[in-house]
Design an enzyme around this catalytic site. Structure first.
Site, PDB file in Angstrom:
ATOM      1  N   ASP A  32      32.548 -30.992   4.658  1.00  0.00           N
ATOM      2  CA  ASP A  32      31.618 -30.652   5.797  1.00  0.00           C
ATOM      3  C   ASP A  32      30.107 -30.667   5.805  1.00  0.00           C
ATOM      4  O   ASP A  32      29.388 -31.449   6.447  1.00  0.00           O
ATOM      5  CB  ASP A  32      32.169 -29.345   6.294  1.00  0.00           C
ATOM      6  CG  ASP A  32      33.438 -29.363   7.106  1.00  0.00           C
ATOM      7  OD1 ASP A  32      34.019 -30.403   7.546  1.00  0.00           O
ATOM      8  OD2 ASP A  32      34.140 -28.180   7.085  1.00  0.00           O
ATOM      9  N   HIS A  86      38.922 -34.355   5.841  1.00  0.00           N
ATOM     10  CA  HIS A  86      39.451 -33.109   4.745  1.00  0.00           C
ATOM     11  C   HIS A  86      40.741 -33.954   4.326  1.00  0.00           C
ATOM     12  O   HIS A  86      41.503 -33.108   3.739  1.00  0.00           O
ATOM     13  CB  HIS A  86      39.797 -31.982   5.501  1.00  0.00           C
ATOM     14  CG  HIS A  86      38.511 -31.399   5.977  1.00  0.00           C
ATOM     15  ND1 HIS A  86      37.271 -31.036   5.066  1.00  0.00           N
ATOM     16  CD2 HIS A  86      38.219 -30.535   7.138  1.00  0.00           C
ATOM     17  CE1 HIS A  86      36.664 -30.352   5.828  1.00  0.00           C
ATOM     18  NE2 HIS A  86      37.033 -30.175   7.183  1.00  0.00           N
ATOM     19  N   ASP A 144      35.857 -28.893  16.560  1.00  0.00           N
ATOM     20  CA  ASP A 144      36.062 -30.204  15.803  1.00  0.00           C
ATOM     21  C   ASP A 144      37.467 -30.260  15.338  1.00  0.00           C
ATOM     22  O   ASP A 144      37.674 -30.000  14.013  1.00  0.00           O
ATOM     23  CB  ASP A 144      35.063 -30.545  15.053  1.00  0.00           C
ATOM     24  CG  ASP A 144      34.751 -32.136  15.073  1.00  0.00           C
ATOM     25  OD1 ASP A 144      35.914 -32.518  14.740  1.00  0.00           O
ATOM     26  OD2 ASP A 144      33.867 -32.877  15.078  1.00  0.00           O
ATOM     27  N   HIS A 163       0.693  -1.246   0.098  1.00  0.00           N
ATOM     28  CA  HIS A 163       0.154  -0.056   0.070  1.00  0.00           C
ATOM     29  C   HIS A 163       0.776   1.350   0.106  1.00  0.00           C
ATOM     30  O   HIS A 163       0.451   2.449   0.091  1.00  0.00           O
ATOM     31  CB  HIS A 163      -1.105  -0.170   1.168  1.00  0.00           C
ATOM     32  CG  HIS A 163      -1.809  -1.384   1.310  1.00  0.00           C
ATOM     33  ND1 HIS A 163      -1.342  -2.356   1.963  1.00  0.00           N
ATOM     34  CD2 HIS A 163      -3.091  -1.510   0.625  1.00  0.00           C
ATOM     35  CE1 HIS A 163      -2.439  -3.219   1.786  1.00  0.00           C
ATOM     36  NE2 HIS A 163      -3.321  -2.700   1.141  1.00  0.00           N
ATOM     37  N   HIS A 190      37.916 -34.033  13.167  1.00  0.00           N
ATOM     38  CA  HIS A 190      37.528 -34.300  11.764  1.00  0.00           C
ATOM     39  C   HIS A 190      38.569 -33.783  10.808  1.00  0.00           C
ATOM     40  O   HIS A 190      38.475 -34.314   9.660  1.00  0.00           O
ATOM     41  CB  HIS A 190      36.178 -33.631  11.420  1.00  0.00           C
ATOM     42  CG  HIS A 190      36.139 -32.456  11.034  1.00  0.00           C
ATOM     43  ND1 HIS A 190      36.523 -31.237  11.831  1.00  0.00           N
ATOM     44  CD2 HIS A 190      35.833 -31.818   9.798  1.00  0.00           C
ATOM     45  CE1 HIS A 190      36.605 -30.339  11.162  1.00  0.00           C
ATOM     46  NE2 HIS A 190      35.995 -30.387  10.108  1.00  0.00           N
TER      47      HIS A 190
END
Lengths: 197, 441
Positions: free
Chosen positions: B359, B212, B204, B103, B207
């Site tokens: 990831d 990786h 982490d 509006h 990991h």
């Protein structure tokens, strides 16, 4: 007419593209055919995961391979410089060395998500090509793509976009020295775009 | 719904799997965490001039963040106070006002209602426009350029909320000229619960060598020795992990800031800067500045200092997030170095990044399996390193020896449980022992 409507009507708005296309020399039919088949052959080799072969035979060592981010801004601001230092950003801003590094990663056999093998299928269409306006004999080729990926059991995505390639003939074979990939998504909806187009 | 107080157990080492899946837990998170905690919005470098704005979200609430005409920072809901339509669909720009497409009500850069079309003709000037200003955040502030806001007027000041985390971050945020985020942000989707990437970034180290392995192999950097978590790699002496009060935390690998870089220019910059940092912040400051960090700021903002990626994980339902990725750099770095760091950030942690893709897959997997009812009755575990952590002689927070442990996971989940309990800020223990910064410095 209301004040608002007058205001809008009186303002020069940047609503659609008013620039005429660049006038370029057209390719003879046999060159056009060569370019089309070249791009289609390239897509098949990539579908077949012959990535090292592609790297060595379809790209030049001075390649700029990019997938820029298209910022979603109001039309009136589209050409306004972005704030701060803005080197540009994109999922790919690669040179030949970085593309090679990405391929080496895939070749290690240590990429757990690529095992089992994932299906990826590239569809190229709307191929249009012209001689570059700089008189070099190089070719600019536009193509639209659809990429279908199917992973694991039911993980499936379809992505659309456009490739703009600059191709040059090296020792009688076409090679790409500049590829800009426009994904038609501001937010990348696939979990990653770690694949080549 | 399950008993909220039982979702996190064993001092943060055990999580009920329903917290990664259930709709009702997610809705409670929106109310008790995202409507109360300080949330990251953007960096001041993204809205330097009066009228500059960005559109983002706080939890699932759409907000506009502006530099008001008087230079102050503002943030308010991006939803019209008339019929609720979204007002601004541009993600960033510069504007004197924001006009709703429905509006035509328009609002100033401070969210105040400034124009109602046909106000005289339809409302007969009988509308109290002050009633319809866009809802403001309760508090907005910035820490060395990073802008945060909260919807909770009772929330402690930003610097108290960040607490010791800010002391640690000062090592690289408090540099001459400060820092900036290089935009525009990359935006992408992951179908995972928002907490999964937060816990991954907060602590982490485990990991890295395994998930990786391929990227570490391809990059051939000092971190390549971590590849495959092979024997010979000694995580114990590699660095520390820290859980600070309030659920923030990090893991730091010593002398590894430039470790994921192929270009020596970044290492040279770090060396050049280190002396200044040492002078100002002492030996620990220099050590922190030279380390590679994985870190999260509670609740949903993460970064890797050294790799220079800066992430905002925006919840989009219990099982999906929108990821914003910027590159964090020092303002005084040479332009070529900034450009290079931006390229390498996208190369490693963009949506086509060599590490991000590893990831993303794991984060989706950690979420998706919880669709199973039986699976969801189970727990997941982050108990690593409980016997080699504790208060440190010189550093604040709970500190572990070694980068590979889950100390900061536990700090995050203790803070999460605290906020989910619905306690007042005074009642919350906020998850950690705290030493005063004065005591440290």
């Amino acid at each position: 007419m209301s004040a608002v409507a007058e205001k809008v009507a009186g303002k020069k708005v940047c609503a659609v593209n008013s620039e005429p296309p660049v006038e370029r020399e057209q390719l003879p039919m046999e060159v056009m055919f060569e370019i089309e088949r070249h791009l289609i052959r390239e897509a098949r080799l990539l579908d077949e995961e012959r990535i090292r072969y592609w790297y060595e035979n379809y790209l030049t060592e001075d390649i700029v391979y990019s997938m820029p981010i298209n910022v979603s801004r109001y039309r009136r601001e589209q050409t306004r410089p972005l704030p701060g230092t803005n080197p540009g950003a994109g999922a790919f801003m690669d040179n030949y060395e970085l593309i090679g590094m990405r391929i080496t990663r895939l070749e290690t056999g240590l990429v757990w998500m690529e095992d089992p093998q994932n299906a990826i299928r590239r569809f190229l269409t709307n191929i249009d090509a012209e001689y570059l306006e700089d008189g070099s004999g190089d070719v600019i080729a536009y193509s639209n793509f659809t990429v279908y990926r199917n992973r694991r059991q039911r993980d499936q995505t379809i992505t659309y976009g456009q490739k703009v390639d600059l191709l040059r003939k090296v020792d009688g074979k076409w090679r790409c020295y500049n590829r800009t990939i426009h994904m038609d998504q501001r937010v990348i909806l696939d979990k990653n775009v770690y694949f080549f187009l | 719904m399950k008993d909220v107080s039982a979702l996190i157990q064993e001092n943060g080492a055990v999580q009920d799997r329903s917290i990664y899946w259930d709709d009702d837990i997610y809705l409670l998170e929106q109310e008790r965490i995202f409507a109360r905690a300080w949330l990251f919005l953007t960096h001041e470098s993204q809205i330097p001039l009066p009228g500059d704005f960005i559109a983002t979200r706080m939890g699932e609430d759409e907000v506009i963040v502006t530099r008001h005409t008087d230079g102050s920072l503002k943030a308010f809901l991006n939803s019209c106070s008339h019929r609720g339509n979204q007002i601004c669909y541009s993600e960033m720009g510069n504007s004197k006002s924001f006009t709703c497409a429905y509006h035509g009500w328009s609002f100033g850069t401070d969210g105040k209602l400034i124009n109602v079309p046909l106000e005289n003709e339809t409302y007969y000037n009988n509308i109290d426009k002050n009633r319809f200003d866009l809802r403001q955040v309760a508090q907005i502030d910035s820490y060395r350029g990073l802008i945060f806001a909260t919807f909770d007027p009772t929330a402690p000041p930003l610097m108290d909320f960040l607490g010791d985390m800010a002391w640690y971050m000062d090592a690289f945020m408090d540099v001459p000229g400060g820092t900036e985020l290089l935009g525009p942000p990359m935006k992408s989707i992951l179908d995972c619960n928002w907490k999964v990437p937060v816990e991954n970034f907060i602590g982490d180290g485990y990991h890295v060598g395994w998930a990786h392995a391929a990227a570490l192999d391809a990059i051939q950097s000092p971190l390549t020795s971590m590849k495959g978590n092979a024997p010979g790699y000694e995580p114990k002496t590699s660095g520390i992990q820290v859980a600070t009060e309030g659920g923030h935390g990090m893991g730091i690998i010593w002398d590894a800031a430039a470790a994921l870089h192929v270009n020596p220019a970044y290492g040279e910059w770090i060396n050049y800067r280190t002396e200044m940092v040492r002078e100002k912040r002492g030996e620990w400051g220099a050590k922190l500045y030279n380390g590679h960090w994985d870190a999260s700021i509670f609740p949903n903002c993460s970064f890797l200092y050294g790799t220079n990626t800066f992430k905002h994980w925006q919840p989009a339902g219990p099982r999906s997030i929108e990821v914003f990725t910027w590159t964090l750099v020092e303002k005084e770095m040479p332009e070529e170095l900034k450009q290079y760091l931006s390229v390498m950030n996208m190369m490693t942690f963009g949506t086509a990044g060599m590490l991000e893709t590893d990831d993303g897959e794991n984060m989706e997997g950690c979420t998706g399996t919880n669709k199973g009812w039986v699976t969801r009755q189970g727990k997941v575990y982050s108990g690593m390193g409980q016997i080699n952590e504790g208060p440190h002689d010189e550093l604040p927070g709970i500190v572990s020896d070694g980068i590979v442990c889950e100390t900061s996971y536990r700090g995050f989940y203790r803070a999460w449980a605290d906020m989910m309990s619905g306690k007042s800020w005074e009642e919350m223990s906020r998850g950690g022992s705290r030493r005063s910064i004065k005591e440290v410095a």
